[in-house]
Scaffold this active site. Structure first.
Site, PDB file in Angstrom:
ATOM      1  N   GLU A   7      46.329 -16.723  34.987  1.00 27.83           N
ATOM      2  CA  GLU A   7      46.616 -17.045  36.390  1.00 27.83           C
ATOM      3  C   GLU A   7      45.993 -16.062  37.370  1.00 27.83           C
ATOM      4  O   GLU A   7      45.576 -16.436  38.460  1.00 27.83           O
ATOM      5  CB  GLU A   7      48.131 -17.108  36.614  1.00 27.83           C
ATOM      6  CG  GLU A   7      48.792 -18.284  35.924  1.00 27.83           C
ATOM      7  CD  GLU A   7      50.274 -18.361  36.231  1.00 27.83           C
ATOM      8  OE1 GLU A   7      50.661 -18.060  37.379  1.00 27.83           O
ATOM      9  OE2 GLU A   7      51.048 -18.731  35.323  1.00 27.83           O
ATOM     10  N   ASP A  80      51.282 -17.870  32.469  1.00 27.54           N
ATOM     11  CA  ASP A  80      52.545 -17.148  32.319  1.00 27.54           C
ATOM     12  C   ASP A  80      53.510 -17.869  31.363  1.00 27.54           C
ATOM     13  O   ASP A  80      53.483 -19.093  31.249  1.00 27.54           O
ATOM     14  CB  ASP A  80      53.218 -16.966  33.682  1.00 27.54           C
ATOM     15  CG  ASP A  80      52.459 -15.971  34.555  1.00 27.54           C
ATOM     16  OD1 ASP A  80      51.632 -15.219  34.009  1.00 27.54           O
ATOM     17  OD2 ASP A  80      52.697 -15.950  35.780  1.00 27.54           O
ATOM     18  N   ASP A  82      56.455 -19.065  31.265  1.00 26.79           N
ATOM     19  CA  ASP A  82      57.631 -19.750  31.784  1.00 26.79           C
ATOM     20  C   ASP A  82      57.272 -21.205  32.066  1.00 26.79           C
ATOM     21  O   ASP A  82      56.173 -21.667  31.756  1.00 26.79           O
ATOM     22  CB  ASP A  82      58.165 -19.053  33.044  1.00 26.79           C
ATOM     23  CG  ASP A  82      57.158 -19.059  34.188  1.00 26.79           C
ATOM     24  OD1 ASP A  82      56.039 -19.582  34.001  1.00 26.79           O
ATOM     25  OD2 ASP A  82      57.483 -18.536  35.263  1.00 26.79           O
ATOM     26  N   GLU A  84      56.710 -22.750  34.896  1.00 34.92           N
ATOM     27  CA  GLU A  84      55.602 -22.897  35.841  1.00 34.92           C
ATOM     28  C   GLU A  84      54.270 -22.612  35.156  1.00 34.92           C
ATOM     29  O   GLU A  84      53.271 -23.266  35.409  1.00 34.92           O
ATOM     30  CB  GLU A  84      55.798 -21.962  37.038  1.00 34.92           C
ATOM     31  CG  GLU A  84      56.936 -22.357  37.966  1.00 34.92           C
ATOM     32  CD  GLU A  84      56.709 -23.725  38.587  1.00 34.92           C
ATOM     33  OE1 GLU A  84      55.677 -23.933  39.251  1.00 34.92           O
ATOM     34  OE2 GLU A  84      57.577 -24.599  38.409  1.00 34.92           O
ATOM     35  N   TYR A 293      57.223  -9.564  31.534  1.00 35.46           N
ATOM     36  CA  TYR A 293      57.212 -10.687  32.470  1.00 35.46           C
ATOM     37  C   TYR A 293      58.509 -10.748  33.266  1.00 35.46           C
ATOM     38  O   TYR A 293      59.596 -10.571  32.730  1.00 35.46           O
ATOM     39  CB  TYR A 293      56.995 -11.995  31.718  1.00 35.46           C
ATOM     40  CG  TYR A 293      56.690 -13.145  32.634  1.00 35.46           C
ATOM     41  CD1 TYR A 293      55.602 -13.085  33.494  1.00 35.46           C
ATOM     42  CD2 TYR A 293      57.504 -14.269  32.662  1.00 35.46           C
ATOM     43  CE1 TYR A 293      55.319 -14.143  34.342  1.00 35.46           C
ATOM     44  CE2 TYR A 293      57.220 -15.326  33.510  1.00 35.46           C
ATOM     45  CZ  TYR A 293      56.126 -15.252  34.355  1.00 35.46           C
ATOM     46  OH  TYR A 293      55.848 -16.287  35.204  1.00 35.46           O
ATOM     47  N   ARG A 295      59.879 -13.191  35.277  1.00 35.45           N
ATOM     48  CA  ARG A 295      60.636 -14.430  35.519  1.00 35.45           C
ATOM     49  C   ARG A 295      61.321 -14.824  34.218  1.00 35.45           C
ATOM     50  O   ARG A 295      60.739 -15.481  33.367  1.00 35.45           O
ATOM     51  CB  ARG A 295      59.721 -15.543  36.029  1.00 35.45           C
ATOM     52  CG  ARG A 295      59.170 -15.260  37.421  1.00 35.45           C
ATOM     53  CD  ARG A 295      58.424 -16.454  37.996  1.00 35.45           C
ATOM     54  NE  ARG A 295      57.948 -16.159  39.338  1.00 35.45           N
ATOM     55  CZ  ARG A 295      56.765 -15.631  39.633  1.00 35.45           C
ATOM     56  NH1 ARG A 295      55.933 -15.349  38.643  1.00 35.45           N
ATOM     57  NH2 ARG A 295      56.415 -15.381  40.863  1.00 35.45           N
ATOM     58  N   HIS A 340      63.405 -15.754  26.450  1.00 38.63           N
ATOM     59  CA  HIS A 340      62.447 -14.741  26.891  1.00 38.63           C
ATOM     60  C   HIS A 340      63.110 -13.371  26.857  1.00 38.63           C
ATOM     61  O   HIS A 340      64.319 -13.233  26.986  1.00 38.63           O
ATOM     62  CB  HIS A 340      61.982 -15.026  28.326  1.00 38.63           C
ATOM     63  CG  HIS A 340      61.132 -16.256  28.435  1.00 38.63           C
ATOM     64  ND1 HIS A 340      60.978 -16.937  29.609  1.00 38.63           N
ATOM     65  CD2 HIS A 340      60.403 -16.920  27.512  1.00 38.63           C
ATOM     66  CE1 HIS A 340      60.187 -17.980  29.418  1.00 38.63           C
ATOM     67  NE2 HIS A 340      59.823 -17.979  28.152  1.00 38.63           N
TER      68      HIS A 340
END
Length: 831
Positions: A7, A80, A82, A84, A293, A295, A340
């Site tokens: 990203e 990433d 997650d 998204e 990470y 999130r 996570h």
């Protein structure tokens, strides 16, 4: 060759270095497609088909990715870890498929930290895209679109001045408004606390009255001064002896490492960061390889991280601070995301790895994670009761002693609304002791309403209710601020009139869709989709089956009927009881008209029923005849304070002057009004040019003017107070800045570093229309919601590149106007 898509460009460079030859790593710069902001982007009649459009500013980058993909044997989607990130990978894959540039071999990898070991290990464990997560993303975007693009047009037509409504934002706004209603309905209750100060063995302590004449004394038992004086006299006249001493040991365990939500809460409490600023700084720390990470709902750390943390504890403290066994935590969040890891530092040997806000947040993450593997604190709570010889009064003293700090030596969790801690130190007391009485106090207090939400407490409440996703809270709160539905006062959310009106409208006409339980149930269903337990199309069908008819029913209502319903719904707020048996709706201007809610071109307001004979109006939320918006106010000498479309202003004959925002209406007196009407103010002739210098207030605020050139002033007060010396200096500073390029007169708000391709230094400067990023040639305005001091180098590079891509190249810009045709004679002569 393997093409890896991440990203962020910062991650791309780092990861390409880790992977070495045979790998090309490119960044998508976040999301590359979205539902267009127009009708029909989601079509319920065609099985909720979604129309995706590529962001115009991503076309150049997507072309670069497609060009590399055509040469690659394998595409590795490494966005990433997650939901998204999964969606972004899917979008990139679909764009490449449409461009016929998708390699035959497509893999998905995720890593929790930007370290060489984490990245290389992840590359050895590829998988396929998770269709369940992608379906959950589609369902969430479709729901948000259908709610927003159905409700917003209804708001525009039925509720003048309203901007828009969103699925989660509307529920968050309702929480803020509901809390404000609680505060407004709250009635303070008087109470008195009687306490005595004692001393034993040189140490002082305080004991509170808890019993008098056989009656238990609670917090609200003593409600007036007379009763308090009587109680104080009884305590003053007594000789007190220790009747009992009770000591209880207590243990306090460390909190788990941070999740997204708890990080936002603690950063707000301890560092004063907004949720959006916290996430921007955390993103940079993650991309720099300093934290995992950011999130996540997980609270567990990887085994190797736990081992590293325990080693760091052992090196930093003595053996008593390290528990015998590692600590393991379980997620308590209602809608916990996929398994996570918690947010933690990637290297426990580096307590300080950054500077500024980045350093402060890294230290917070480090301390929390390290403390989670430390020993519990050991406390001792002591309660002492004292009685007087006559048996009339009983006093109680409590104290808390820290016997062993454990993890508290490094970290202690903050509170949103701190309560009195029983942490006072107590002397050693035994039954029968008679400590010396030093004095007796009777203190008056009043009960307090519940506090307004802070960012931290609102995020905590949303998470408790299971509403929204922790990764979206920052954007949700920022949206409420951007729409001006709320403002932050002393770091607490205060709903504005527009926010209250939108909430009232939704509660009155769409009650189910802003209810806390329904919104949480919808989140549960979205989690079922992500877990493969529910088909996302069935979720959308069930939602639309109920929502569409309701929206159509409201759309058919007349605006006047909507206003009437809101008038009734909001009556307690619009027309509160004055407590004197008078009619709160009685017009204060004409004395016989009734006040009611009205809708106008520029929003809702309160007006008299005798219009047009009586032109009394007032803004929402204001009451009483003394308000500035209850009609014109005479200030004296023919000067009147009025309220217009663009705010309050003063008027004298045919002269008008706006009241600046930094002049409170409560402080606006006749003298200030006369000064505003007298502008522009002449300061005098410039000592070098002899030309006049004037000070005034314009569209962009207070300023100085001399020879057609301007210099800003900081406040309205400076317009009237700036003298000749200060004026000459300010004009000179402004002139120097104008001669050296945009923003040169000011220090940069931030220096970000060199552009990775052009090597030009990127800075954030303050401009006439707000902060902007510049490389000396290209200027890119920052988004309204961005914190100029928290902009990352990657963000700045993206903004500059996007602006440069939109600018016409030299020789390829605007077409030259065709040359005028020469007269025939001149043309012939020239030929």
């Amino acid at each position: 060759m393997k093409l890896v898509v991440v990203e962020s460009p910062a991650k791309a460079k780092t990861i390409e270095k880790y992977l070495g030859p045979g790998h090309r790593v490119l960044a998508s710069y976040g999301h590359v497609r979205d539902l267009p902001r127009k009708d029909g982007s989601v079509d319920p009649e065609q099985g909720f088909a979604m129309e995706w459009d590529t962001y115009p500013d991503k076309a150049k980058q997507l072309k670069a990715i497609a060009d590399e993909a055509k040469k690659a044997d394998t595409l590795i989607l490494a966005t990433d870890p997650d939901r998204e990130g999964e969606a972004i990978s899917w979008h990139v894959q679909e764009v490449l498929r449409k461009k016929k540039a998708l390699p035959a071999d497509v893999e998905r990898v995720t890593f929790n930290a930007i370290t060489k070991s984490a990245v290389t290990e992840a590359m050895g464990r590829p998988r396929q895209l998770d269709t369940d997560l992608i379906d959950a993303y589609k369902a969430r975007r479709a729901l948000d679109y259908l709610v927003g693009f159905t409700l917003s047009p209804i708001l525009w037509r039925k509720l003048p001045g309203a901007k828009s409504a969103g699925r989660v934002q509307s529920v968050a706004l309702r929480l803020i408004v509901d809390r404000e209603r609680e505060i407004e309905l709250f009635r303070a209750q008087e109470y008195w606390t009687v306490s005595a100060q004692f001393e034993q063995d040189g140490q002082k302590f305080t004991a509170r009255l808890v019993g008098l004449d056989g009656k238990k004394i609670d917090r609200l038992s003593i409600g007036d001064k007379g009763s308090a004086d009587a109680a104080r006299a009884a305590v003053e006249g007594g000789r007190f002896t220790v009747a009992s001493v009770e000591t209880k040991p207590q243990a306090k365990n460390p909190p788990p490492p941070f999740t997204t939500s708890t990080l936002q809460q603690e950063a707000a409490r301890k560092l004063g960061f907004s949720a959006s600023h916290t996430m921007r700084v955390a993103q940079q720390l993650y991309e720099d390889g300093l934290i995992t990470y950011m999130r996540t709902d997980g609270v567990q750390m990887a085994d190797e991280a736990i081992s590293a943390a325990r080693k760091a504890v052992a090196n930093r403290y003595d053996a008593g601070y390290l528990p015998d066994k590692p600590r393991h935590y379980a997620t308590k969040a209602k809608n916990a995301q996929e398994a996570h890891e918690a947010i933690r530092p990637t290297d426990f040997s580096r307590a300080k790895a950054a500077s500024g806000d980045h350093g402060r947040l890294h230290e917070l993450v480090y301390n929390r994670a390290l403390a989670s593997q430390m020993a519990s604190a050991r406390l001792e709570r002591t309660t002492v009761e004292l009685v007087d010889g006559a048996g009339r009064a009983t006093l109680r003293a409590t104290g808390q002693v820290v016997l062993f700090p454990g993890f508290m030596a490094l970290y202690d969790e903050g509170r949103d609304d701190p309560q009195d801690e029983e942490s006072a130190r107590m002397p050693h007391l035994s039954r029968g002791d008679s400590p010396a009485k030093l004095g007796v106090d009777a203190v008056q207090s009043f009960t307090q309403p519940p506090p307004r939400y802070s960012e931290a407490s609102l995020v905590k409440r949303l998470e408790e209710l299971g509403i929204g996703r922790p990764s979206t809270y920052a954007a949700t709160l920022q949206t409420l601020k951007d729409r001006e539905y709320v403002v932050l006062e002393k770091n607490r959310f205060l709903p504005q009139e527009s926010g209250r009106l939108v909430t009232a409208f939704l509660e009155r006409f769409f009650e189910r869709y802003v209810s806390y339980d329904y919104t949480a149930e919808l989140e549960d269903e979205l989690d079922d989709v992500s877990g493969g337990r529910l088909d996302y199309l069935k979720l959308l069908e069930a939602f639309w089956r109920d929502f569409k008819p309701k929206a159509g029913e409201v759309m058919e209502q007349k605006p006047s009927d909507v206003t009437l319903a809101l008038d009734e719904f909001l009556s307690p707020w619009l027309f509160p009881d004055k407590g004197d048996d008078s009619d709160p709706r009685l017009c204060p201007a004409c004395g016989n008209g009734r006040l009611a809610l009205r809708g106008g071109k520029f929003g809702a307001f309160v007006a008299c029923s005798n219009y047009p004979e009586c032109k009394f109006t007032r803004k929402l939320g204001e009451s009483g005849a003394e308000g500035a918006s209850d009609g014109p106010q005479e200030l004296g000498e023919g000067i009147v304070l009025k309220s217009g479309r663009f705010g309050p202003y003063v008027e004298q004959g045919d002269k008008r002057a706006s009241v600046p925002k930094d002049v409170p209406l409560a402080d606006l007196d006749l003298d200030m009004a006369k000064r505003l009407l007298s502008l522009p103010r002449e300061i005098g002739a410039h000592p070098e040019t002899g030309e006049l210098i004037v000070a005034s207030i314009g569209r962009y605020g207070p300023y100085l003017q001399h020879q057609g050139k301007y210099a800003r002033l900081a406040s309205t007060a400076e317009v009237f107070e700036t003298g000749m010396n200060a004026a000459v200096a300010k004009l000179a500073d402004a002139a120097n800045g104008a001669g050296k390029g945009r923003g040169a007169a000011r220090e940069p708000l931030a220096v970000l570093g060199a552009h990775p391709e052009t090597a030009k230094e990127l800075k954030v400067l303050e401009g006439r229309f707000g902060p902007y990023v510049t490389d000396g040639t290209t200027h890119a305005t920052l988004p309204k919601s961005a914190d100029p001091k928290a902009v990352t180098l990657d963000e700045a590079v993206r903004l500059i590149d996007e602006k440069a891509a939109k600018a016409p190249a030299k020789g390829k810009g605007r077409k030259k106007a065709p040359a005028k045709k020469a007269p025939a004679k001149k043309a012939a002569k020239k030929a």
